[in-house]
Design a protein around this motif. Structure first.
Motif, short mmCIF file in Angstrom:
data_model
loop_
_atom_site.label_atom_id
_atom_site.label_comp_id
_atom_site.label_asym_id
_atom_site.label_seq_id
_atom_site.Cartn_x
_atom_site.Cartn_y
_atom_site.Cartn_z
N ASN C 83 0.87 -1.18 0.00
CA ASN C 83 0.00 0.00 0.00
C ASN C 83 0.91 1.22 0.00
OD1 ASN C 83 -1.74 2.09 0.73
ND2 ASN C 83 -3.07 0.69 1.85
N HIS C 85 1.81 4.67 -0.18
CA HIS C 85 1.44 6.08 -0.14
C HIS C 85 2.25 6.73 0.97
CE1 HIS C 85 -1.24 4.39 3.01
NE2 HIS C 85 -0.72 5.42 3.65
N ASN C 86 2.27 8.04 0.92
CA ASN C 86 2.93 8.80 1.98
C ASN C 86 1.90 9.57 2.78
OD1 ASN C 86 5.68 8.21 1.48
ND2 ASN C 86 5.66 9.61 -0.26
N ASP C 87 2.08 9.58 4.08
CA ASP C 87 1.21 10.37 4.96
C ASP C 87 1.84 11.72 5.27
OD1 ASP C 87 -0.54 8.29 5.18
OD2 ASP C 87 0.01 7.73 7.22
N GLN C 114 -2.85 12.07 2.40
CA GLN C 114 -2.10 10.98 1.79
C GLN C 114 -1.77 11.31 0.35
OE1 GLN C 114 -4.18 7.24 2.50
NE2 GLN C 114 -3.11 7.04 4.46
N THR C 115 -0.57 10.96 -0.04
CA THR C 115 -0.11 11.17 -1.42
C THR C 115 0.10 9.81 -2.05
OG1 THR C 115 0.97 13.23 -0.79
CG2 THR C 115 1.67 12.22 -2.87
N ASP C 116 -0.51 9.60 -3.22
CA ASP C 116 -0.39 8.29 -3.87
C ASP C 116 0.83 8.25 -4.79
OD1 ASP C 116 -1.05 9.61 -6.25
OD2 ASP C 116 -3.14 9.01 -6.18
N GLN C 117 0.96 7.15 -5.50
CA GLN C 117 2.17 6.97 -6.32
C GLN C 117 2.21 7.90 -7.52
OE1 GLN C 117 1.76 2.47 -6.27
NE2 GLN C 117 3.98 2.71 -6.40
N THR C 121 -2.19 14.38 -3.88
CA THR C 121 -2.40 14.43 -2.44
C THR C 121 -3.87 14.68 -2.15
OG1 THR C 121 -0.19 15.36 -2.19
CG2 THR C 121 -1.67 15.59 -0.31
#
Lengths: 162, 162, 162
Positions: C83, C85-87, C114-117, C121
């Motif tokens: 999973n 993503h970055n928080d 959250q930022t996805d691939q 954001t």
């Protein structure tokens, strides 16, 4: 720091004020006052966090001297004639993550929102400031401002500073 | 300020607490306690930032006295019977931008999120508080609360305070 | 608190640092360091605010001991392999809302993005921390961390802590 004993409350509040003033001056488009928050010798980089973590050099903004930051500001003023929106920075509490000989290494998370001409507000970007902060003249200044950007799906021309 | 020497750490923390409590009491819909954060003689205005900068008088909320703020609260309670959502205020660090004879002029950026009955959360509005804060009774109070709203595409009936 | 007189500036800054470090360590996925912010005996609960207010027991995460928090961290590490993503946590100023014999009751609002691939954001959730914080070892620790979640339309498997 010159203004107060290391670690004093005044010192910490000066740090808090520096960070929040940084955001407030961008939001008010007071870019000369914003520039005055940087040390005489300074850098200003905006790098996608992913690139930074992988050691890739590609940055969105790469200013290695104060003259380059000043140039950047001139370009931003020009861009903003045509790109009408308002920014709003929300900056979390800064924390000191390291001490160097004459600088503090400071991190703070941020979110930037933009409001368009129809008055609709959207999240623009989030990220993390990782700054080297020094005492210079009458207060604290940014010597190195590194903007680690979570959001890399942003227009390549950033019309305001982050 | 009565509680501590001007510029003392306690003074600053009292200011921080006032701002965050302001947001927390709205989010908890404790509107009587929220009202108690205002001075006996107070104002409360919500104005789109654009109107404010152009000197236009049009405000979304215009309370020139404490009685008007109290009326507003009664109306909001009524509205909230039918408008079920939860607010969440995120308020940036306040900074003191000026000092008057007996008041501090304080700014703080904010974002308000709303969560609907399905549990979905959306950004509702961003803006800037520009407040006159005085020492009164046992603590700091808002004498003048000015909410400069970035987002003007909001419902004209604001169901909770900003 | 052991480090400074009760209510001292240093005490307050230690509290501020604890909260912001909590968010920063999740965002950096430094979960061992994050775990070290909890007391030897601790709890960690994530509960939709609505359930909490109605006295319903249903929580999204229910860790009644440090061993359960450690188990949870192991599960999260596994989940995060898949999973990506970055928080980014933005945490408002904490305020002390109560004092117990050896703990402070502290609240702070938060928003998590959250930022996805693809580098986009989005707001993920907002809520309120309601924590019991104690002095233990060389600093402040969370004894009880309660995450009151505004947003209940979130995936039931939370891939990172809130």
């Amino acid at each position: 720091m010159t203004q107060a004993a290391p670690g004093s409350a005044g010192d910490r509040f000066a740090l808090y004020d520096l960070l929040v003033t940084y955001g407030a001056l961008i939001d008010a488009m007071e870019l000369d006052a914003w520039l005055a928050l940087f040390a005489a010798s300074c850098t200003y980089h905006i790098v996608p966090r992913e690139n930074y973590e992988r050691g890739l050099p590609a940055g969105l903004v790469y200013c290695d001297s104060r003259a380059m930051v000043e140039d950047r500001i001139r370009a931003l003023r020009e861009a903003n004639k045509y790109n009408i929106h308002n920014d709003r920075h929300l900056i979390g509490l800064p924390r000191v993550i390291g001490e160097e000989r004459d600088a503090k290494l400071v991190e703070a998370p941020f979110a930037v929102y933009q409001t368009d001409q129809e008055g609709e507000t959207r999240l623009f970007a989030t990220g993390l400031y990782r700054d080297r902060i020094v005492a210079e003249g009458n207060g604290l200044k940014f010597r190195d401002k590194l903007v680690l950007l979570d959001t890399f799906a942003v227009p390549s021309l950033l019309a305001t500073p982050l």
